[in-house]
Write a protein that holds these residues in place. Structure first.
Motif, mmCIF file in Angstrom:
data_model
loop_
_atom_site.group_PDB
_atom_site.id
_atom_site.type_symbol
_atom_site.label_atom_id
_atom_site.label_comp_id
_atom_site.label_asym_id
_atom_site.label_seq_id
_atom_site.Cartn_x
_atom_site.Cartn_y
_atom_site.Cartn_z
ATOM 1 N N LEU A 104 0.824 -1.204 0.000
ATOM 2 C CA LEU A 104 0.000 0.000 0.000
ATOM 3 C C LEU A 104 0.860 1.256 0.000
ATOM 4 O O LEU A 104 0.528 2.247 -0.663
ATOM 5 N N GLU A 105 1.966 1.233 0.710
ATOM 6 C CA GLU A 105 2.863 2.396 0.727
ATOM 7 C C GLU A 105 3.413 2.676 -0.674
ATOM 8 O O GLU A 105 3.512 3.839 -1.090
ATOM 9 N N ARG A 106 3.769 1.606 -1.387
ATOM 10 C CA ARG A 106 4.275 1.800 -2.753
ATOM 11 C C ARG A 106 3.190 2.395 -3.646
ATOM 12 O O ARG A 106 3.452 3.318 -4.427
ATOM 13 N N TYR A 107 1.974 1.883 -3.522
ATOM 14 C CA TYR A 107 0.875 2.391 -4.344
ATOM 15 C C TYR A 107 0.584 3.857 -4.015
ATOM 16 O O TYR A 107 0.402 4.689 -4.926
ATOM 17 N N ILE A 108 0.562 4.194 -2.736
ATOM 18 C CA ILE A 108 0.278 5.566 -2.317
ATOM 19 C C ILE A 108 1.351 6.514 -2.838
ATOM 20 O O ILE A 108 1.059 7.621 -3.316
ATOM 21 N N GLN A 110 3.342 6.006 -5.503
ATOM 22 C CA GLN A 110 3.243 6.083 -6.965
ATOM 23 C C GLN A 110 2.123 7.028 -7.408
ATOM 24 O O GLN A 110 2.264 7.751 -8.393
ATOM 25 N N GLU A 111 1.013 7.029 -6.673
ATOM 26 C CA GLU A 111 -0.129 7.867 -7.043
ATOM 27 C C GLU A 111 -0.062 9.264 -6.419
ATOM 28 O O GLU A 111 -0.941 10.092 -6.663
ATOM 29 N N GLY A 112 0.957 9.514 -5.616
ATOM 30 C CA GLY A 112 1.098 10.828 -4.978
ATOM 31 C C GLY A 112 0.005 11.133 -3.970
ATOM 32 O O GLY A 112 -0.470 12.269 -3.877
ATOM 33 N N LEU A 113 -0.387 10.126 -3.190
ATOM 34 C CA LEU A 113 -1.512 10.275 -2.255
ATOM 35 C C LEU A 113 -1.056 10.370 -0.793
ATOM 36 O O LEU A 113 -1.852 10.163 0.116
ATOM 37 N N GLN A 114 0.207 10.713 -0.582
ATOM 38 C CA GLN A 114 0.737 10.731 0.784
ATOM 39 C C GLN A 114 -0.017 11.701 1.693
ATOM 40 O O GLN A 114 -0.088 11.477 2.907
ATOM 41 N N ASP A 115 -0.554 12.774 1.129
ATOM 42 C CA ASP A 115 -1.266 13.761 1.947
ATOM 43 C C ASP A 115 -2.726 13.396 2.162
ATOM 44 O O ASP A 115 -3.427 14.088 2.918
#
Length: 252
Positions: A104-108, A110-115
């Motif tokens: 999930l961390e890799r996906y987040i 890659q999609e720039g969803l950290q915030d």
């Protein structure tokens, strides 16, 4: 020694109290055997109850009686500490949760969803927190098309796990009063249910593993003193419960 005339001397039995004492000990032993047999019917739930009571009254797990770290609490708001390597946590389960978190961390990233999405390890399990800005229009429980695509990805990452998943809806403390949502209770619950439906219909997760609940404004992660913090409180959490918490979930 006999008296004259053939009469026998009567001796006072001063040890008759031993008969009463032995009867009492026997009854106590029977009582404790019966109590033990009753508690053995569901030792896990009895242990969880004892751990909860110990935390409620003593502020700590019941050490020395049950496995180190206690069991999932049955008292709301009190959860025992569970350290890695104890008998309560399966190493295989920890490895699976760590793998899911890494994916999930890799996906987040890659999609720039950290915030907009955060992952948190808690005592009860792995918590995936998604802020409402990525899921719903303001004051609505209707998922956006982008949100559905996101939930499908997350759901597929969780589909292979045996763990129970609890979907929790949260809001900020701004009041809402509409025909659909008379209060934040209804809004938060409706949002949790919307996420559950996608996990079932689009990600193929077994409905028996899912539950939905709404907390309204009453479980904030930050003070509602500014828009940034209020946005953090408007969220939906997917909680991947550790198997030790099965005692608190209805199951067969």
């Amino acid at each position: 020694m006999a008296r004259r005339g053939g009469e026998k001397v009567k001796h006072d039995n001063k040890e008759r109290w031993l008969l009463t004492y032995s009867d009492l000990i026997t009854l106590l032993m029977i009582f404790f055997v019966v109590m033990y047999s009753i508690s053995s019917l569901n030792a896990q739930k009895m242990a969880a109850l004892a751990s909860s009571l110990a935390q409620a009254f003593l502020g700590a797990p019941a050490s020395g009686i049950f496995p180190e770290g206690g069991l999932p609490s049955l008292v709301a708001g009190t959860e025992p500490a569970m350290d890695s390597g104890t008998g309560l946590e399966n190493n295989e389960e920890l490895t699976e949760l760590a793998g899911v978190k890494a994916n999930l961390e890799r996906y987040i990233t890659q999609e720039g969803l950290q915030d907009q999405i955060t992952l948190t390890n808690q005592e009860r399990g792995l918590v995936v927190s998604m802020y409402d800005t990525i899921l719903f229009p303001r004051g609505s429980a209707e998922l956006t098309p982008e949100a559905r695509a996101l939930l499908r990805q997350i759901g597929r990452a969780l589909a292979g796990l045996p763990n129970y998943l609890r979907i929790e809806g949260h809001t900020d403390n701004l009041p809402i009063h509409t025909n659909l949502y008379p209060s934040n209770w209804e809004l938060s619950t409706a949002r949790a249910i919307s996420v559950v439906k996608v996990l079932i219909n689009d990600a193929g997760i077994n409905p028996e593993r899912l539950s939905a609940t709404g907390y309204g404004e009453y479980r904030p992660v930050a003070p509602n003193d500014g828009e940034a913090n209020m946005a953090r409180n408007r969220r939906v959490d997917i909680v991947i419960l550790k198997e030790a918490y099965n005692v608190t979930e209805p199951h067969q």
